[in-house]
Design an enzyme around this catalytic site. Sequence first.
Site, PDB file in Angstrom:
ATOM      1  N   CYS A 172       0.795  -1.117   0.185  1.00  0.00           N
ATOM      2  CA  CYS A 172      -0.024  -0.019  -0.161  1.00  0.00           C
ATOM      3  C   CYS A 172       0.677   1.357   0.093  1.00  0.00           C
ATOM      4  O   CYS A 172       0.201   2.506   0.120  1.00  0.00           O
ATOM      5  CB  CYS A 172      -0.901   0.205   1.069  1.00  0.00           C
ATOM      6  SG  CYS A 172       0.060   0.058   2.695  1.00  0.00           S
TER       7      CYS A 172
ATOM      8  N   HIS B  25      -5.334  -8.978  59.423  1.00  0.00           N
ATOM      9  CA  HIS B  25      -4.785 -10.319  59.008  1.00  0.00           C
ATOM     10  C   HIS B  25      -3.736  -9.928  57.654  1.00  0.00           C
ATOM     11  O   HIS B  25      -4.398  -9.218  56.990  1.00  0.00           O
ATOM     12  CB  HIS B  25      -5.643 -11.239  58.764  1.00  0.00           C
ATOM     13  CG  HIS B  25      -5.393 -12.636  58.219  1.00  0.00           C
ATOM     14  ND1 HIS B  25      -4.596 -13.337  58.828  1.00  0.00           N
ATOM     15  CD2 HIS B  25      -5.791 -13.542  57.179  1.00  0.00           C
ATOM     16  CE1 HIS B  25      -4.170 -14.576  58.412  1.00  0.00           C
ATOM     17  NE2 HIS B  25      -4.795 -14.422  57.117  1.00  0.00           N
TER      18      HIS B  25
ATOM     19  N   CYS C  26       1.201 -14.158  60.930  1.00  0.00           N
ATOM     20  CA  CYS C  26       0.962 -13.876  59.513  1.00  0.00           C
ATOM     21  C   CYS C  26       1.909 -12.907  58.950  1.00  0.00           C
ATOM     22  O   CYS C  26       2.294 -12.840  58.026  1.00  0.00           O
ATOM     23  CB  CYS C  26      -0.621 -13.596  59.134  1.00  0.00           C
ATOM     24  SG  CYS C  26      -1.059 -12.329  60.346  1.00  0.00           S
TER      25      CYS C  26
END
Lengths: 98, 596
Positions: free
Chosen positions: B116, B507, B236
């Site tokens: 093109c 937590h 944790c």
Amino acid sequence: MSQSTSEIEILYVEVHRRMIENGEWDRILHLLSSKLSESGWTDDLLHRAKENSRTMDPLSFQTILQELLSHAQTSVPLSVKREITILIKQFVKEQFEK
Amino acid sequence: MSASPDSTHTALFGEESTFSNEAHPGIEPSVSSDASESDIDRCSHITSVFADPSAKAGIIDKFKTVVAWHARRTHDSLHPAKRRKVRWLFMWRCLVNDWYIQPPVLQVSSPTCETCKRTLSRPFVCLHCSFAGCWSEGHITNHLKETGHTFCTDAKSGSVFCSECEDFVFDDTMDELYLSTVVSVEEQRTKFQVAKRGREPYQPWIPTNDESTALKYIATVPCQGRRGLLNLGQTCFLNVILQSFIHNPLLRNYFLSDRHNSRLCKHSDCTCCEMDNLFTEIYSPTNTPFGPTSFLATTWKVSAEMSGYAQQDAHEFFITALNQIHGTCRGSTNISCNCIIHQTFAGQFQSDVTCEKCGTVTSTIDPMLDISLELRSKSGEAATDNTLASCLRRYTKPEKLGEREYSCSKCTKASHGAVKRLSIRTLPPVLSFQFKRFEHKTSGKAAPQKIDAPIRIPASINMAPYTTLAMNTTGKDGETGYPGPDAMYEYDLFAVINHEGQMDNGHYTNFARFQDEWYRFDDDKVTPSTLSDCLASNAYMCFYVKRHLDYKPYMKPTYLLARENDIVREQAMEREKEAARMKEVDDALMAMVGGD
């Protein structure tokens, strides 16, 4: 009418060429990438592509692209679109200074 | 799409070594990832082309040229001052409308689509001939079909498309070639800041004969280790930090390479040994949850303030643990330490204070192991767009200092205002961020408040705009200058720590990534997860790892130097022992002779 659309076509191709050769295309693309990443658009597409392909059979790039293309185009944040459009307009304007 | 071998992950996530091609354990394998087929699923067309050496060479050369061209060109357009290939375009009049173009600008040559004729912003290049074309209009794929050529590549990403498979295919050789070509182009274009010398060209590790022999008899183990950690009573906070260490590629590689062997270590209460034991547990054949009791016990012994069963702050424990590991690590010093902690986490901040009257800039450099980001601006309101990038911008924004806070050493007498600006001078391989969610309000409120404002974090971030180098090369129009190729500044997220609940009873849980799969960890419960869940989880801390590691050039690695020094020292000790023994023998002889 068709004449003016072909004029527009020729001008578009020319400005497009200059933008790439000038390096402005890459600079704007770099900015666009970082804005899209910050807005979470890139990660959203990455996630969708990954999850779609997990269960795709047969797995093919064309299918992934097809499934995501329209969402990708419509989910670009408006503010990002606006900012980048302004930059592009500015460049085009400069190219047409008489 | 063929099943992707692990080397594509190398391209995305940096040098992570893998031995295992196992399917993802938590998720049902899809049709194409049958273990026996994982290698055979490669594109057979590449295999057959590569069987012919001259055809292979042709494809490889073309591929290298295309990728290198694109890498150079991207660098040059982002860094205008250093353009190499230039071609002047003269003023010319547009045939249709007599419009004049701007005076000549430096331009770089650009390919056009042979179908093109448009300039290609994202060229796809045929690997068999000189055709280049557009992807989205299908011009390149049509070319491949019409000519019977099989492969083309995307110049930007190095992805190879096979027109027989009608899909992008993965090949180890091409992936490695892409990486090495891009790295080589970047090496040629970046210089070290202080030494002003170029980078050392990357050389892959090639085992010596001895090393190859040794490797032959080694049992390979899977490269992923995942185990839950039992909660030992409000621990944790410990578990999430340990998981962030376990999934940290640099720490993992250090301890898996046996660099701190707990059986040979002579320290007592050694946290570094605890890390070694932790990795041994994680990579052992069992994957049931285990309790990090000895790690906890050692932490208590070394840092009394961490002891007790009350909930601790994960970030405090993080810093404590880093200091403990640094302290017990071999080769740690108090000045420019080389231990694994500093090699992994240590960066530098630069603080520039500019006097408003005379313009003198005073710079201070401070070391850092992590970055703590405020969620609210000085005035106390929450920001509108809360993203990691906006927090970093706020952090590195110029700040006006009051007249009483600063007096310039150059200006005499009256102290004028000054502007202070923080920037990152050195980026560490692992970036740790903490969002300051726990505010200690002094305004009479009883308990400190937790700020739960959601922060959006990206899976990848480019840190260039926050570095001292980038800020110093800012252009006139405020645009950040180009401080080097993006690869030096790209970081990928690998762990996120979340906190739910209030300050006193909350937590901790975390997310972590192995290659490109995400997992959620809730003490002993580990579940497969997704990137999107991780990013939506509202981070308290997050960890990013640099995509490409960089090295001081032309230097022997410190561990090799240390080993050589050890050998020299041991030999000297041997000689001394031998000399002492000989002296004893001589003395005994003399005594015998003398006694006669």
